[in-house]
Design a protein around this motif. Sequence first.
Motif, short mmCIF file in Angstrom:
data_model
loop_
_atom_site.label_atom_id
_atom_site.label_comp_id
_atom_site.label_asym_id
_atom_site.label_seq_id
_atom_site.Cartn_x
_atom_site.Cartn_y
_atom_site.Cartn_z
N ARG A 11 -8.49 -12.09 -4.89
CA ARG A 11 -9.76 -12.64 -4.08
C ARG A 11 -9.16 -12.34 -2.65
O ARG A 11 -10.34 -12.36 -1.84
CB ARG A 11 -9.83 -13.96 -4.43
CG ARG A 11 -10.44 -14.41 -6.07
CD ARG A 11 -11.89 -13.77 -6.13
NE ARG A 11 -12.76 -14.59 -5.19
CZ ARG A 11 -13.40 -15.90 -5.50
NH1 ARG A 11 -13.12 -16.35 -6.64
NH2 ARG A 11 -14.12 -16.27 -4.60
N GLN A 12 -8.11 -12.20 -2.17
CA GLN A 12 -7.76 -12.00 -0.82
C GLN A 12 -8.03 -10.79 -0.41
O GLN A 12 -8.19 -10.41 1.03
CB GLN A 12 -6.18 -12.32 -0.35
CG GLN A 12 -5.77 -13.69 -1.00
CD GLN A 12 -6.69 -14.89 -0.77
OE1 GLN A 12 -7.16 -15.00 -0.02
NE2 GLN A 12 -7.21 -15.66 -1.83
N LEU A 13 -8.49 -9.87 -1.14
CA LEU A 13 -8.82 -8.36 -0.93
C LEU A 13 -10.26 -8.34 -0.40
O LEU A 13 -10.56 -7.03 -0.01
CB LEU A 13 -8.46 -7.76 -1.99
CG LEU A 13 -6.85 -7.42 -2.58
CD1 LEU A 13 -6.86 -6.27 -3.90
CD2 LEU A 13 -6.01 -6.95 -1.42
N PRO A 19 0.91 -1.28 0.09
CA PRO A 19 -0.04 -0.09 -0.15
C PRO A 19 0.83 1.39 -0.01
O PRO A 19 0.36 2.23 -0.68
CB PRO A 19 -0.71 -0.14 1.36
CG PRO A 19 -0.81 -1.57 1.53
CD PRO A 19 0.29 -2.02 1.33
N GLU A 20 2.05 1.36 0.72
CA GLU A 20 2.67 2.58 0.84
C GLU A 20 3.42 2.68 -0.66
O GLU A 20 3.68 4.06 -0.99
CB GLU A 20 3.88 2.28 1.81
CG GLU A 20 4.63 3.61 1.99
CD GLU A 20 4.13 4.84 2.49
OE1 GLU A 20 4.66 5.90 2.79
OE2 GLU A 20 2.70 4.55 2.68
N LEU A 59 -9.25 -2.79 3.46
CA LEU A 59 -8.57 -3.10 2.20
C LEU A 59 -7.22 -2.71 2.21
O LEU A 59 -6.49 -3.54 1.48
CB LEU A 59 -9.33 -2.23 1.12
CG LEU A 59 -8.71 -2.02 -0.28
CD1 LEU A 59 -8.63 -3.63 -0.80
CD2 LEU A 59 -9.60 -1.48 -1.44
N ARG A 60 -6.92 -1.76 2.83
CA ARG A 60 -5.41 -1.35 2.91
C ARG A 60 -4.67 -2.51 3.74
O ARG A 60 -3.43 -2.87 3.40
CB ARG A 60 -5.29 -0.05 3.72
CG ARG A 60 -3.81 0.41 3.90
CD ARG A 60 -3.54 1.89 4.26
NE ARG A 60 -4.47 2.87 3.61
CZ ARG A 60 -5.33 3.66 3.93
NH1 ARG A 60 -6.13 3.13 5.01
NH2 ARG A 60 -5.82 4.34 3.07
N THR A 61 -5.21 -2.94 4.83
CA THR A 61 -4.68 -4.11 5.50
C THR A 61 -4.32 -5.63 4.58
O THR A 61 -3.37 -6.33 4.58
CB THR A 61 -5.48 -4.39 6.70
OG1 THR A 61 -5.51 -3.43 7.60
CG2 THR A 61 -4.69 -5.62 7.50
N ALA A 62 -5.38 -5.73 3.77
CA ALA A 62 -5.40 -6.92 2.97
C ALA A 62 -4.39 -6.74 2.00
O ALA A 62 -3.74 -7.62 1.66
CB ALA A 62 -6.72 -7.15 2.33
N LEU A 63 -4.23 -5.45 1.24
CA LEU A 63 -3.29 -5.23 0.41
C LEU A 63 -1.87 -5.43 0.74
O LEU A 63 -1.02 -6.02 0.46
CB LEU A 63 -3.42 -3.61 -0.21
CG LEU A 63 -4.34 -3.57 -1.11
CD1 LEU A 63 -4.54 -2.00 -1.13
CD2 LEU A 63 -4.00 -3.99 -2.71
N HIS A 120 -6.03 -2.28 -9.96
CA HIS A 120 -7.34 -1.70 -10.04
C HIS A 120 -8.32 -1.71 -8.89
O HIS A 120 -9.00 -0.62 -8.78
CB HIS A 120 -7.97 -2.35 -11.51
CG HIS A 120 -6.94 -2.27 -12.73
ND1 HIS A 120 -6.89 -1.04 -13.29
CD2 HIS A 120 -5.98 -2.85 -13.32
CE1 HIS A 120 -5.99 -1.38 -14.34
NE2 HIS A 120 -5.68 -2.40 -14.46
N VAL A 121 -8.00 -2.66 -8.07
CA VAL A 121 -8.94 -2.80 -6.87
C VAL A 121 -8.34 -1.54 -6.01
O VAL A 121 -9.00 -0.54 -5.38
CB VAL A 121 -8.55 -3.94 -6.15
CG1 VAL A 121 -9.32 -3.79 -4.74
CG2 VAL A 121 -9.51 -5.21 -6.97
N TYR A 122 -6.95 -1.32 -6.01
CA TYR A 122 -6.52 -0.24 -5.35
C TYR A 122 -6.96 1.15 -5.76
O TYR A 122 -7.36 1.88 -5.25
CB TYR A 122 -4.80 -0.24 -5.33
CG TYR A 122 -4.12 0.90 -4.74
CD1 TYR A 122 -4.14 1.12 -3.34
CD2 TYR A 122 -3.95 2.05 -5.57
CE1 TYR A 122 -3.52 2.24 -2.73
CE2 TYR A 122 -3.44 3.19 -5.16
CZ TYR A 122 -3.04 3.14 -3.63
OH TYR A 122 -2.45 4.58 -3.40
#
Length: 216
Positions: A72-74, A11-12, A177-181, A128-130
């Motif tokens: 899919r983990q997101l 994420p960063e 979402l950020r944690t999953a990323l 694209h999810v991000y």
Amino acid sequence: MVNPEPAASLPERLRLATRDLHAQTERTGAMADLLAGRLAKPGYCALLSNLHAIYAALEDGLLRQPPAAAVRQLNAGPMYREAALAADLAALHGPHWRTELKLQPAARAYAARLQVLSGAQSPALVAHVYVRYLGDLHGGQVLKRLVARSLGLTGDDATRFYEFGDEAQVLVLRNGLRTALGGLALNDADADWVVNEARWAFLQHQQLFTELAASV
């Protein structure tokens, strides 16, 4: 001996790599007009229609990924926007928006790229999810108020695109979402691919917003 600094999380890395493009995108074409409150209803409907094509391709692609795929983990399902966009377009434009509103070349190219990535089960779908959902979760409520004010809307029937629940639910989705990323088990090459794909996505949005502004 000095220990090396830990590598930046995904994420960063995404945030830093797209920060300049994000700012440029907000100052481009139809998006600049929207943020300035000067995008009239026909232009706004055109924007939503083109975004709908992108979300429809993305969400169809996400649903087709195998359970073990990184994307899919997101768990992006609670953030899907295709149905909300369709409802807003029906409320703002009318029932025939799918045939009456024109898709720009950039939106067609974006949807085609998503279809290719989906068919290849590519980890680049993560980008694209991000780009789309974190952007929606960060700016959605501000845009909702801005759109309602500039178009003179009352109620929520034409602003469902921006609805993710109350402020607490938005925060849960955003942090989740950020944690999953950050928890994705991507190798270095795939992580680089995701970062580069996110930059491409912002550039493609700029192209789309430019085309939309020129078409009004």
